[in-house]
Design a protein around this motif. Structure first.
Motif, PDB file in Angstrom:
ATOM      1  N   ASP A 159      10.655   4.728  43.933  1.00 39.79           N
ATOM      2  CA  ASP A 159      10.488   4.942  42.497  1.00 39.79           C
ATOM      3  C   ASP A 159       9.055   5.369  42.193  1.00 39.79           C
ATOM      4  O   ASP A 159       8.125   4.956  42.880  1.00 39.79           O
ATOM      5  CB  ASP A 159      10.786   3.643  41.714  1.00 39.79           C
ATOM      6  N   ARG A 207      18.916  -1.022  40.812  1.00 34.33           N
ATOM      7  CA  ARG A 207      18.943   0.382  40.391  1.00 34.33           C
ATOM      8  C   ARG A 207      17.609   1.028  40.758  1.00 34.33           C
ATOM      9  O   ARG A 207      16.568   0.545  40.316  1.00 34.33           O
ATOM     10  CB  ARG A 207      19.156   0.385  38.863  1.00 34.33           C
ATOM     11  N   ARG A 256      13.283   4.343  37.363  1.00 31.18           N
ATOM     12  CA  ARG A 256      12.301   3.484  36.680  1.00 31.18           C
ATOM     13  C   ARG A 256      11.400   4.312  35.760  1.00 31.18           C
ATOM     14  O   ARG A 256      10.901   3.810  34.760  1.00 31.18           O
ATOM     15  CB  ARG A 256      11.461   2.740  37.725  1.00 31.18           C
ATOM     16  N   ALA A 276      12.479   0.305  26.830  1.00 26.61           N
ATOM     17  CA  ALA A 276      13.940   0.377  26.951  1.00 26.61           C
ATOM     18  C   ALA A 276      14.251   1.732  27.582  1.00 26.61           C
ATOM     19  O   ALA A 276      13.417   2.633  27.537  1.00 26.61           O
ATOM     20  CB  ALA A 276      14.585   0.262  25.578  1.00 26.61           C
ATOM     21  N   LEU A 322       7.526   6.438  29.547  1.00 32.75           N
ATOM     22  CA  LEU A 322       8.802   5.883  29.106  1.00 32.75           C
ATOM     23  C   LEU A 322       8.827   4.426  29.531  1.00 32.75           C
ATOM     24  O   LEU A 322       8.397   4.092  30.636  1.00 32.75           O
ATOM     25  CB  LEU A 322       9.988   6.630  29.711  1.00 32.75           C
ATOM     26  N   GLY A 323       9.310   3.563  28.648  1.00 33.49           N
ATOM     27  CA  GLY A 323       9.332   2.138  28.979  1.00 33.49           C
ATOM     28  C   GLY A 323       9.900   1.381  27.809  1.00 33.49           C
ATOM     29  O   GLY A 323      10.436   1.996  26.885  1.00 33.49           O
ATOM     30  N   GLN A 325      10.468  -5.313  32.059  1.00 31.13           N
ATOM     31  CA  GLN A 325      10.160  -4.004  31.508  1.00 31.13           C
ATOM     32  C   GLN A 325       9.486  -3.169  32.595  1.00 31.13           C
ATOM     33  O   GLN A 325       8.872  -3.718  33.505  1.00 31.13           O
ATOM     34  CB  GLN A 325       9.266  -4.152  30.263  1.00 31.13           C
ATOM     35  N   THR A 326       9.554  -1.826  32.495  1.00 27.32           N
ATOM     36  CA  THR A 326       9.030  -0.977  33.570  1.00 27.32           C
ATOM     37  C   THR A 326       7.517  -0.801  33.504  1.00 27.32           C
ATOM     38  O   THR A 326       6.888  -0.511  34.511  1.00 27.32           O
ATOM     39  CB  THR A 326       9.691   0.409  33.531  1.00 27.32           C
ATOM     40  N   LEU A 373      12.252   6.422  33.751  1.00 29.10           N
ATOM     41  CA  LEU A 373      12.923   6.627  32.464  1.00 29.10           C
ATOM     42  C   LEU A 373      12.988   5.340  31.645  1.00 29.10           C
ATOM     43  O   LEU A 373      13.654   5.285  30.621  1.00 29.10           O
ATOM     44  CB  LEU A 373      14.346   7.156  32.701  1.00 29.10           C
ATOM     45  N   GLY A 374      12.321   4.307  32.138  1.00 29.11           N
ATOM     46  CA  GLY A 374      12.312   3.047  31.413  1.00 29.11           C
ATOM     47  C   GLY A 374      13.491   2.146  31.745  1.00 29.11           C
ATOM     48  O   GLY A 374      13.744   1.177  31.036  1.00 29.11           O
ATOM     49  N   VAL A 375      14.218   2.483  32.812  1.00 29.43           N
ATOM     50  CA  VAL A 375      15.406   1.706  33.197  1.00 29.43           C
ATOM     51  C   VAL A 375      15.003   0.591  34.162  1.00 29.43           C
ATOM     52  O   VAL A 375      14.352   0.855  35.175  1.00 29.43           O
ATOM     53  CB  VAL A 375      16.464   2.612  33.848  1.00 29.43           C
ATOM     54  N   ARG A 421      18.257   2.953  21.445  1.00 29.11           N
ATOM     55  CA  ARG A 421      19.375   2.072  21.115  1.00 29.11           C
ATOM     56  C   ARG A 421      18.848   0.928  20.266  1.00 29.11           C
ATOM     57  O   ARG A 421      17.647   0.728  20.173  1.00 29.11           O
ATOM     58  CB  ARG A 421      20.061   1.552  22.377  1.00 29.11           C
ATOM     59  N   VAL A 438      21.645  -6.859  31.208  1.00 28.75           N
ATOM     60  CA  VAL A 438      22.155  -7.088  29.849  1.00 28.75           C
ATOM     61  C   VAL A 438      21.265  -6.379  28.831  1.00 28.75           C
ATOM     62  O   VAL A 438      21.738  -5.710  27.924  1.00 28.75           O
ATOM     63  CB  VAL A 438      22.231  -8.606  29.557  1.00 28.75           C
ATOM     64  N   ARG A 439      19.952  -6.489  29.009  1.00 31.59           N
ATOM     65  CA  ARG A 439      18.993  -5.952  28.038  1.00 31.59           C
ATOM     66  C   ARG A 439      19.086  -4.431  27.938  1.00 31.59           C
ATOM     67  O   ARG A 439      18.884  -3.850  26.884  1.00 31.59           O
ATOM     68  CB  ARG A 439      17.586  -6.358  28.479  1.00 31.59           C
ATOM     69  N   ASP A 440      19.379  -3.756  29.050  1.00 28.37           N
ATOM     70  CA  ASP A 440      19.484  -2.294  29.043  1.00 28.37           C
ATOM     71  C   ASP A 440      20.892  -1.821  28.693  1.00 28.37           C
ATOM     72  O   ASP A 440      21.128  -0.621  28.514  1.00 28.37           O
ATOM     73  CB  ASP A 440      19.107  -1.718  30.420  1.00 28.37           C
ATOM     74  N   GLY A 441      21.863  -2.744  28.651  1.00 25.38           N
ATOM     75  CA  GLY A 441      23.239  -2.344  28.387  1.00 25.38           C
ATOM     76  C   GLY A 441      23.820  -1.489  29.500  1.00 25.38           C
ATOM     77  O   GLY A 441      24.600  -0.562  29.245  1.00 25.38           O
ATOM     78  N   LEU A 442      23.433  -1.766  30.744  1.00 24.29           N
ATOM     79  CA  LEU A 442      23.870  -0.948  31.876  1.00 24.29           C
ATOM     80  C   LEU A 442      24.428  -1.821  32.996  1.00 24.29           C
ATOM     81  O   LEU A 442      23.907  -2.907  33.262  1.00 24.29           O
ATOM     82  CB  LEU A 442      22.681  -0.152  32.443  1.00 24.29           C
ATOM     83  N   LEU A 469      24.273   4.905  36.934  1.00 28.46           N
ATOM     84  CA  LEU A 469      23.005   5.381  37.492  1.00 28.46           C
ATOM     85  C   LEU A 469      22.854   4.873  38.929  1.00 28.46           C
ATOM     86  O   LEU A 469      21.803   4.387  39.328  1.00 28.46           O
ATOM     87  CB  LEU A 469      21.810   4.936  36.634  1.00 28.46           C
TER      88      LEU A 469
END
Lengths: 234, 306
Positions: free
Chosen positions: A46, B19, B23, A136, A133-134, B257-258, B25-27, A178, B133-137, B126
Motif C-alpha cells: 500500500d 483489504r 489505503r 472515510a 484521502l482519509g 483511519q488511514t 483512497l481512505g479505505v 457517505r 463496519v465504519r466504512d460500510g464495506l 475491493l
C-alpha cells in the motif's frame, strides 16, 4: 526539499518530503508514488500519500526492512517532480448551495462578515488540489481555500452529516462521500457519487486532482439525482 | 450450505487477511484484530493463510448448523457448548445438521475465532471479505454489517469432507490472563518525547481503557509529553502508537483511519497488536522496544507455520 525516511514499523517507511502544506508538494508526491510502484513492483502492499509525506508499505515476507530503505534512498536521489500539465482536466463537482442542505451558510456569514452570495462566489471561484484521502473512503481533503473563508470546525461535531455535503474548515474544503459524523461547516450538497465500490477508480477524486465546485440550481441538482432532504441547523 | 445465526452477540464479523492496495483512497485495512488466534483457527480447520473466518467479540453467539460441517474455535474461551455439551477451545470439531453451537461470555480475552473448512464464502468487496463496519464495506452482506439474528453464514459443502485432526503446538496457546509485554518499534517522533516520558513508557505498567475498539485501544498510565503538538496528517500503519495532546497513547488497530496528525511513539509489531486485542479493559501490560529487523524475523517465523 530534503527527504527523510522514518521508521514506520517492520513493513513500512514513511518518506517525509516536506514540512509544510503547499499545493506544489503534490507534483513531487505523485512522482514518488509512480517511482515506488515501478521499483517495488509486487513487493508493494500500500501507498498512502498525504500533504507532505508518503507512507510506503511493503510485503515483509519478500523484502527486508533495510533493503526497502535502500530502494527508497536510491529512487529519492534522482526524483524529479511531475510536470504541471496545462491540459490536465479539472474535475467539476456540481453543488446546490442552499441553507436547507448547507445549514452553516449563516454561521459562515456571521464569522466572515461576507454575504452568502460572496461566500458561494469565493468557494466556487477557485480550483483546488486534492492533498489527501482519509477519514472515510473517498473523503478528499482539498485546498487551499481563500483566506477570507477560513473558519474553524464546529467545537462539537454533528452526529450525522448527510452524504454529498460540501463543507469547509480552516483553509480546506471537502465533500462527504457517505453519511458520517462530522465537524466541518456545511455550505451545500453535491449529487456526485464520490465513492463507488463498483466503479473502476472507486473514488471520484484522487490525490493530486484539480477540482472546482460549480453552483447549480435546485432543479439541476435534482435532475442529477441529488437528495434534497433538508438538514436542520445545529 | 450455511450456519444459521440464532443470536449474533455484541459484534461478530467475518474477517479475511484484510483489504490492501486501497489505503490511498481512505479505505481501512480491516482484518482480524488478533491475527494469531485467527490464523490458528484457519490452520486447525485445514485452511490456508487468508481464509475468511468469524471474529466473535465478547461472546454471546448462538448458531445452528443447516448441514454437517467441520469447524475450529480459538482465541478467548467463551465456554462454548454443542447441544449443551462443553466443547474444548483451540480444537477442530464437527457439527451435524441441526446441532447448535452456543458461546457464553469471555472471562479472559476479548475475541474468539470460528473457522470452517474451506473458509466462509462471501463476495469480496475491493478484493477482500474483511468487514469494516465504519466504512460500510465487506462482511457476509458486503456492506459492512455485522451478523444479525436470522443471518446465514455460507460455506462450501465440498470442503467439509476433510476430517483433518491437527494438534496445536502447546506454546501457541496463549494465556490471556498474563500481563503481556508488547514489542514496540520506535518511530518517527520518538526523539521528540520528553526523556522522563520515554523512561516511564517502558518501565511502568499500562492499563487498557474501556474506550477501545477495532479502530484503536487507549492506554492509561503515565501521561506522555511530546514537544510537538499536532502534525500535518500522514499515513498510519497497524500498531502505530499515537499520543494526542492529553498524553494518553492510542494504539491503532485494523479499522483505524488511514491518515492522522498526532505524534507517534512508534509501532507495535503485528503480533503485539494481536495480543493487545485480547486485553480487557483494566488489564495491565508493559511495553518494550524492538527493532524492525527483529520484528520482521519473528513475523516471518510466525507466517512460516501456515
Amino acid at each position: 526539499m530534503n527527504p527523510r525516511l522514518e521508521n514506520a514499523g517492520l513493513d513500512a517507511w514513511l518518506v517525509r518530503l516536506f514540512d509544510d502544506i503547499d499545493e506544489a508538494n503534490m507534483n513531487w508526491i505523485a512522482a514518488l508514488v509512480k517511482e515506488c510502484e515501478r521499483t517495488f513492483g509486487k513487493h508493494l502492499v500500500d501507498l498512502v500519500p498525504s500533504y507532505t509525506t508518503l507512507l510506503v508499505q511493503f510485503d515483509p515476507l519478500r523484502l527486508d526492512h533495510g533493503e526497502a530503505r535502500r530502494l527508497l534512498q536510491t529512487l529519492l536521489a534522482t526524483l524529479t517532480p511531475l510536470e504541471d500539465d496545462p491540459q490536465a482536466t479539472v474535475k467539476a463537482l456540481p453543488v446546490w448551495y442552499h441553507p436547507s442542505v448547507g445549514p452553516d451558510l449563516a454561521r459562515v456569514e456571521r464569522h466572515t462578515g461576507l454575504s452568502t452570495r460572496r461566500v458561494i462566489e469565493l468557494h466556487s471561484g477557485h480550483t483546488y488540489r486534492v492533498f489527501a484521502l482519509g477519514f472515510a473512503p473517498g473523503f478528499a481533503f482539498m485546498g487551499t481555500l481563500p483566506a477570507e473563508l477560513d473558519i474553524p470546525r464546529h467545537a462539537s461535531p454533528r452526529s450525522r452529516v448527510p452524504a454529498g455535503s460540501v463543507a469547509i474548515a480552516g483553509r480546506q474544503t471537502a465533500a462527504y462521500p457517505r453519511a458520517t459524523p462530522g465537524g466541518w461547516n456545511l455550505l451545500g450538497r453535491t449529487p456526485a457519487r464520490l465513492f463507488d465500490p463498483a466503479s473502476r477508480s472507486l473514488s471520484l477524486l484522487q490525490v493530486g486532482d484539480r477540482v472546482r465546485f460549480e453552483p447549480v440550481s435546485r432543479a439541476e441538482f435534482e435532475r442529477l439525482g441529488g437528495d434534497t432532504t433538508p438538514m436542520e441547523a445545529p | 450450505m450455511s450456519l444459521h445465526i440464532e443470536k449474533p452477540g455484541p459484534l461478530s464479523t467475518l474477517q479475511d487477511a484484510g483489504r490492501v492496495g486501497v489505503r490511498h483512497l481512505g479505505v481501512a485495512q480491516g482484518g482480524p484484530a488478533d491475527v494469531h488466534a485467527w490464523a490458528w483457527a484457519n490452520w486447525l480447520a485445514g485452511n490456508g493463510w487468508g481464509s475468511t473466518a468469524l471474529e466473535i467479540t465478547l461472546g454471546g453467539l448462538t448458531l445452528t448448523a443447516r448441514q454437517c460441517c467441520r469447524l475450529a474455535l480459538t482465541g478467548a474461551d467463551m465456554q462454548a457448548r454443542v447441544n449443551g455439551e462443553p466443547l474444548a477451545n483451540w480444537h477442530a470439531f464437527t457439527l451435524n445438521a441441526g446441532d447448535t453451537l452456543a458461546l457464553g461470555m469471555a472471562r479472559h480475552g476479548v475475541r474468539s475465532y470460528l473457522a470452517v473448512a474451506g473458509g466462509f464464502t462471501a463476495d469480496p468487496v475491493l478484493g477482500s471479505t474483511a468487514c469494516v463496519v465504519r466504512d460500510g464495506l465487506g462482511g457476509h452482506r458486503g456492506d459492512g454489517s455485522p451478523l444479525a439474528a436470522g443471518d446465514e453464514l455460507m460455506f462450501d459443502a465440498n470442503a467439509q469432507e476433510n476430517t483433518l485432526t491437527r494438534g496445536l503446538p502447546a506454546q501457541e496457546k496463549p494465556d490471556y490472563q498474563d500481563e503481556p509485554v508488547l514489542a514496540l518499534i520506535p518511530g518517527a517522533q520518538f526523539r521528540h518525547f520528553e526523556d522522563h516520558s520515554l523512561i516511564d513508557a517502558f518501565n511502568r505498567p499500562w492499563t487498557v481503557d474501556p474506550r477501545s475498539d477495532r479502530m484503536g485501544i487507549r492506554l492509561q498510565g503515565s501521561l506522555l509529553q511530546c514537544n510537538m503538538g499536532s502534525l500535518v496528517s500522514e499515513g498510519l500503519t497497524l500498531g502505530a502508537v499515537q499520543v494526542p495532546p492529553n498524553g494518553q497513547p492510542i494504539v491503532l488497530l485494523n479499522d483505524r483511519q488511514t491518515i492522522g496528525g498526532y505524534p507517534r511513539l512508534g509501532t507495535l509489531t503485528p503480533l503485539a497488536c494481536a495480543r493487545l486485542a485480547q486485553c480487557r479493559p483494566g488489564q495491565s501490560l508493559r511495553l518494550t522496544t524492538s527493532t524492525a529487523t527483529e520484528a520482521q524475523r519473528q513475523y516471518r517465523d510466525f507466517r512460516a507455520q501456515f
